[in-house]
Write an enzyme that holds these catalytic residues in place. Structure first.
Site, PDB file in Angstrom:
ATOM      1  N   ASP A   1       0.616  -9.996  -6.399  1.00  0.00           N
ATOM      2  CA  ASP A   1      -0.944  -9.151  -5.269  1.00  0.00           C
ATOM      3  C   ASP A   1      -2.308 -10.825  -5.502  1.00  0.00           C
ATOM      4  O   ASP A   1      -2.547 -10.909  -6.763  1.00  0.00           O
ATOM      5  CB  ASP A   1      -1.184  -8.009  -5.698  1.00  0.00           C
ATOM      6  CG  ASP A   1       0.067  -6.938  -5.356  1.00  0.00           C
ATOM      7  OD1 ASP A   1       0.725  -7.609  -6.331  1.00  0.00           O
ATOM      8  OD2 ASP A   1      -0.374  -6.009  -5.218  1.00  0.00           O
TER       9      ASP A   1
ATOM     10  N   ASP B   1      -5.559  -8.278   3.280  1.00  0.00           N
ATOM     11  CA  ASP B   1      -5.917  -6.839   3.258  1.00  0.00           C
ATOM     12  C   ASP B   1      -6.720  -7.417   1.757  1.00  0.00           C
ATOM     13  O   ASP B   1      -7.044  -7.776   0.927  1.00  0.00           O
ATOM     14  CB  ASP B   1      -5.054  -5.753   2.771  1.00  0.00           C
ATOM     15  CG  ASP B   1      -4.507  -5.468   4.372  1.00  0.00           C
ATOM     16  OD1 ASP B   1      -5.215  -5.884   5.452  1.00  0.00           O
ATOM     17  OD2 ASP B   1      -3.319  -5.215   4.328  1.00  0.00           O
ATOM     18  N   ARG B   2      -8.078  -6.412   1.891  1.00  0.00           N
ATOM     19  CA  ARG B   2      -8.501  -5.657   0.774  1.00  0.00           C
ATOM     20  C   ARG B   2     -10.231  -7.034   0.926  1.00  0.00           C
ATOM     21  O   ARG B   2     -11.150  -7.172   1.005  1.00  0.00           O
ATOM     22  CB  ARG B   2      -8.224  -5.515  -0.368  1.00  0.00           C
ATOM     23  CG  ARG B   2      -7.580  -4.170  -0.086  1.00  0.00           C
ATOM     24  CD  ARG B   2      -6.787  -3.602  -1.873  1.00  0.00           C
ATOM     25  NE  ARG B   2      -6.447  -1.815  -1.642  1.00  0.00           N
ATOM     26  CZ  ARG B   2      -7.035  -1.108  -1.520  1.00  0.00           C
ATOM     27  NH1 ARG B   2      -8.874  -1.020  -1.706  1.00  0.00           N
ATOM     28  NH2 ARG B   2      -6.327   0.827  -1.642  1.00  0.00           N
TER      29      ARG B   2
ATOM     30  N   HIS C   1       8.784  -7.302  -4.839  1.00  0.00           N
ATOM     31  CA  HIS C   1       7.197  -6.952  -4.714  1.00  0.00           C
ATOM     32  C   HIS C   1       7.184  -4.862  -5.416  1.00  0.00           C
ATOM     33  O   HIS C   1       6.413  -4.877  -6.458  1.00  0.00           O
ATOM     34  CB  HIS C   1       6.307  -6.605  -3.002  1.00  0.00           C
ATOM     35  CG  HIS C   1       5.376  -6.323  -3.990  1.00  0.00           C
ATOM     36  ND1 HIS C   1       4.158  -7.163  -3.885  1.00  0.00           N
ATOM     37  CD2 HIS C   1       4.884  -5.070  -2.988  1.00  0.00           C
ATOM     38  CE1 HIS C   1       3.118  -6.236  -3.591  1.00  0.00           C
ATOM     39  NE2 HIS C   1       3.181  -4.801  -2.989  1.00  0.00           N
TER      40      HIS C   1
ATOM     41  N   HIS D   1       2.810  -4.642  -6.840  1.00  0.00           N
ATOM     42  CA  HIS D   1       2.634  -3.431  -5.939  1.00  0.00           C
ATOM     43  C   HIS D   1       1.123  -3.117  -6.634  1.00  0.00           C
ATOM     44  O   HIS D   1       0.512  -2.233  -5.899  1.00  0.00           O
ATOM     45  CB  HIS D   1       3.974  -2.820  -6.022  1.00  0.00           C
ATOM     46  CG  HIS D   1       3.913  -1.960  -5.129  1.00  0.00           C
ATOM     47  ND1 HIS D   1       2.430  -1.425  -4.013  1.00  0.00           N
ATOM     48  CD2 HIS D   1       3.955  -0.643  -5.059  1.00  0.00           C
ATOM     49  CE1 HIS D   1       3.497  -0.733  -2.741  1.00  0.00           C
ATOM     50  NE2 HIS D   1       4.022  -0.351  -4.035  1.00  0.00           N
TER      51      HIS D   1
ATOM     52  N   ASP E   1       1.540  -9.553  -1.461  1.00  0.00           N
ATOM     53  CA  ASP E   1       0.587  -8.864  -1.413  1.00  0.00           C
ATOM     54  C   ASP E   1      -0.614  -9.967  -0.563  1.00  0.00           C
ATOM     55  O   ASP E   1      -1.197 -10.024  -1.603  1.00  0.00           O
ATOM     56  CB  ASP E   1      -0.125  -8.342  -1.290  1.00  0.00           C
ATOM     57  CG  ASP E   1       0.348  -6.576  -1.462  1.00  0.00           C
ATOM     58  OD1 ASP E   1       1.449  -6.528  -0.399  1.00  0.00           O
ATOM     59  OD2 ASP E   1      -0.015  -5.456  -1.828  1.00  0.00           O
TER      60      ASP E   1
ATOM     61  N   ASN F   1       4.143  -4.985   0.702  1.00  0.00           N
ATOM     62  CA  ASN F   1       4.135  -4.160   1.740  1.00  0.00           C
ATOM     63  C   ASN F   1       2.881  -4.424   2.294  1.00  0.00           C
ATOM     64  O   ASN F   1       2.827  -3.136   3.386  1.00  0.00           O
ATOM     65  CB  ASN F   1       3.697  -2.565   0.773  1.00  0.00           C
ATOM     66  CG  ASN F   1       2.544  -1.960   0.377  1.00  0.00           C
ATOM     67  OD1 ASN F   1       2.498  -3.151  -1.242  1.00  0.00           O
ATOM     68  ND2 ASN F   1       1.571  -1.313   0.168  1.00  0.00           N
ATOM     69  N   HIS F   2       1.690  -4.782   2.277  1.00  0.00           N
ATOM     70  CA  HIS F   2       0.689  -5.000   2.791  1.00  0.00           C
ATOM     71  C   HIS F   2       0.751  -6.279   4.091  1.00  0.00           C
ATOM     72  O   HIS F   2      -0.075  -6.224   4.641  1.00  0.00           O
ATOM     73  CB  HIS F   2      -0.551  -5.812   2.639  1.00  0.00           C
ATOM     74  CG  HIS F   2      -1.569  -4.952   1.688  1.00  0.00           C
ATOM     75  ND1 HIS F   2      -2.349  -3.707   2.292  1.00  0.00           N
ATOM     76  CD2 HIS F   2      -0.959  -3.838   0.901  1.00  0.00           C
ATOM     77  CE1 HIS F   2      -3.120  -3.054   1.392  1.00  0.00           C
ATOM     78  NE2 HIS F   2      -1.923  -2.706   0.337  1.00  0.00           N
TER      79      HIS F   2
ATOM     80  N   HIS G   1      -4.387  -9.996  -3.123  1.00  0.00           N
ATOM     81  CA  HIS G   1      -5.375  -9.704  -1.802  1.00  0.00           C
ATOM     82  C   HIS G   1      -6.301 -10.342  -1.188  1.00  0.00           C
ATOM     83  O   HIS G   1      -7.095  -9.923  -1.316  1.00  0.00           O
ATOM     84  CB  HIS G   1      -5.697  -8.227  -2.612  1.00  0.00           C
ATOM     85  CG  HIS G   1      -4.397  -6.947  -2.753  1.00  0.00           C
ATOM     86  ND1 HIS G   1      -3.786  -6.928  -0.725  1.00  0.00           N
ATOM     87  CD2 HIS G   1      -4.071  -6.855  -3.354  1.00  0.00           C
ATOM     88  CE1 HIS G   1      -3.268  -5.832  -1.794  1.00  0.00           C
ATOM     89  NE2 HIS G   1      -3.037  -5.804  -2.845  1.00  0.00           N
TER      90      HIS G   1
ATOM     91  N   ARG H   1       2.720   8.118  -2.482  1.00  0.00           N
ATOM     92  CA  ARG H   1       3.235   6.493  -1.347  1.00  0.00           C
ATOM     93  C   ARG H   1       3.370   7.036  -0.263  1.00  0.00           C
ATOM     94  O   ARG H   1       3.092   7.077   0.752  1.00  0.00           O
ATOM     95  CB  ARG H   1       4.019   5.288  -2.004  1.00  0.00           C
ATOM     96  CG  ARG H   1       3.793   4.918  -3.063  1.00  0.00           C
ATOM     97  CD  ARG H   1       2.385   3.824  -3.288  1.00  0.00           C
ATOM     98  NE  ARG H   1       2.807   3.084  -4.361  1.00  0.00           N
ATOM     99  CZ  ARG H   1       1.338   2.382  -4.918  1.00  0.00           C
ATOM    100  NH1 ARG H   1       0.735   1.721  -3.634  1.00  0.00           N
ATOM    101  NH2 ARG H   1       1.737   1.879  -5.788  1.00  0.00           N
TER     102      ARG H   1
END
Length: 439
Positions: free
Chosen positions: A109, A141-142, A222, A328, A138, A170-171, A111, A301
């Protein structure tokens, strides 16, 4: 506002200095960024893109970003890369030539933490003919620079399509990006054209492959493993709005899926289904390992599975594999996982079984960028290097965050959204997903 030829009449921004790396003969860096005259990206162009993104993150207001990267150039990056990734299979087979200098770098990730990604690329070495990269999803995001991260990796993909491989996380979905900041980031940077840019990104997201097999012996994805679709339940559990939704599943019927089933899954969905018969994408992107044996619904989840060491052994043995590398889970997720190690070093070895190992890899240090608590996690990020003779022995490299980060506001309510992808209102995922994408 950007004109059709890629020039910009937006507010004037300062000019970037020339790169200090690259030596004599380095072309001056110019903004706005333009596409190469001959239509083909070069190593120098991609390196300049990285340099400009790093500089603009410190020197240019987000609303002035179109003066750096005009929409027509952004569109061309996304369109060119999308054609490549949409043509790739669900599970990439990455065959590495024999040679003592061949290496494969696996990244977890990111991010939106641009500066940490740039550090990783410098430390591990840029992609090249003998240095492969597999990114485990990923990208957004964030963090505050998800758009720059994603576009830079797409540029590398265009330049070296058989050396750089981008898997989906997943993002990379409509739902997550609407909650964790990427959609608002795009709107802040592109204003009236933000909706168009966001749709282009979504169209690329849904084309990203789900998994890879490196040198015939390392499986990466992921989230991780997945169920056999022959035993999926299509009955939906009732839930009130805002509550997690979990499919009604006969636990005795859950079995591991095959690579053949993975190859047949329909990945071109904006949000992976949590019900019905197309559950493999959701499993691959959202599932987590457990120390408890067997397969079970991932209730935390609200989508995907939990799988135990026995499932890791079964998957490795059946497919003649030696490693599973998944991502993840950051430090915030891992602090709540009983029996599993924390993510302070950027990686954990979760299962050690007869046939090999299961590894979780997380490449975003000091994550998340915006934290509501006074005490930060201060985790390290990590990447893995695989090398000859058989590319099955991972070498771990942990690294600290690049500090100080440029000052910037968060694009999501991080004080309210504090858990790692938990308590998701999956019921809000629109069934008419095709309405949101421009191809």
């Amino acid at each position: 506002m950007c004109t059709a030829d890629g020039s910009s009449d937006a507010a004037e921004v300062p000019s970037p200095p020339n790169p200090t790396t690259g030596g004599a003969g380095k072309s001056p860096v110019q903004i706005p960024i333009s596409w190469p005259d001959d239509g083909s990206l070069t190593l120098e162009w991609v390196e300049n893109l990285a340099f400009i993104f790093e500089w603009s993150s410190r020197s240019v207001a987000p609303s002035d970003f179109p003066s750096v990267l005009p929409v027509p150039i952004l569109d061309r990056i996304i369109l060119t890369a999308s054609k490549i990734v949409h043509g790739e299979p669900n599970c990439l087979r990455i065959d590495v030539p024999s040679g003592e200098n061949q290496r494969v770098v696996v990244v977890g990730d990111v991010h939106g933490q641009l500066h940490d990604l740039l550090f990783l690329l410098r430390e591990a070495g840029s992609p090249s003919d003998d240095r492969y990269y597999v990114f485990n999803g990923d990208y957004v995001d964030r963090g505050a620079w998800g758009l720059e991260v994603f576009l830079l990796l797409l540029a590398w993909k265009i330049l070296l399509p058989l050396r750089v491989f981008l898997l989906r996380g997943n993002h990379e979905s409509k739902y997550c990006t609407s909650v964790y900041g990427f959609e608002k980031e795009v709107m802040a940077k592109y204003g009236d054209q933000g909706k168009h840019v966001f749709r282009k990104c979504l169209g690329c997201f849904e084309g990203l492959p789900l998994a890879s097999i490196i040198a015939g012996c390392v499986y990466t994805s992921h989230g991780g493993l997945f169920r056999s679709i022959g035993f999926a339940s299509s009955k939906r559990a009732k839930a009130k709005k805002g509550r997690k939704v979990v499919s009604n599943i006969n636990l005795k019927s859950l079995t591991l899926g095959s690579l053949e089933e993975l190859s047949r899954a329909r990945r071109t969905v904006l949000d992976p289904p949590w019900e019905g018969l197309n559950l493999i994408p959701g499993d691959v992107l959202w599932s987590d390992p457990s120390m408890n044996p067997g397969l079970s619904p991932n209730k935390e989840r609200g989508i995907g599975l939990l799988w135990g060491p026995d499932c890791t052994e079964q998957f490795l043995k059946k497919n003649s594999l030696k490693l599973i590398i998944r991502s993840h889970e950051g430090p915030d997720a891992r602090e709540k996982r009983s029996g599993l190690a924390t993510m302070q070093k950027g990686y954990t070895i979760d299962h050690e079984v007869e046939s090999g190992k299961l590894i979780t890899l997380f490449s975003a240090p000091d994550y998340p960028q915006f934290q509501a608590s006074e005490e930060r996690y201060n985790n390290m990020g990590a990447y893995i290097v695989l090398g000859p003779p058989d590319f099955s022995t991972p070498i771990f490299y942990s690294f600290d965050a690049v500090r100080p980060r440029p000052k910037v506001n968060a694009y999501y309510d991080y004080e309210d959204v504090i858990d790692s992808d938990e308590e998701l209102d999956l019921g809000s995922m629109a069934p008419s997903q095709a309405d949101f994408v421009e191809h």
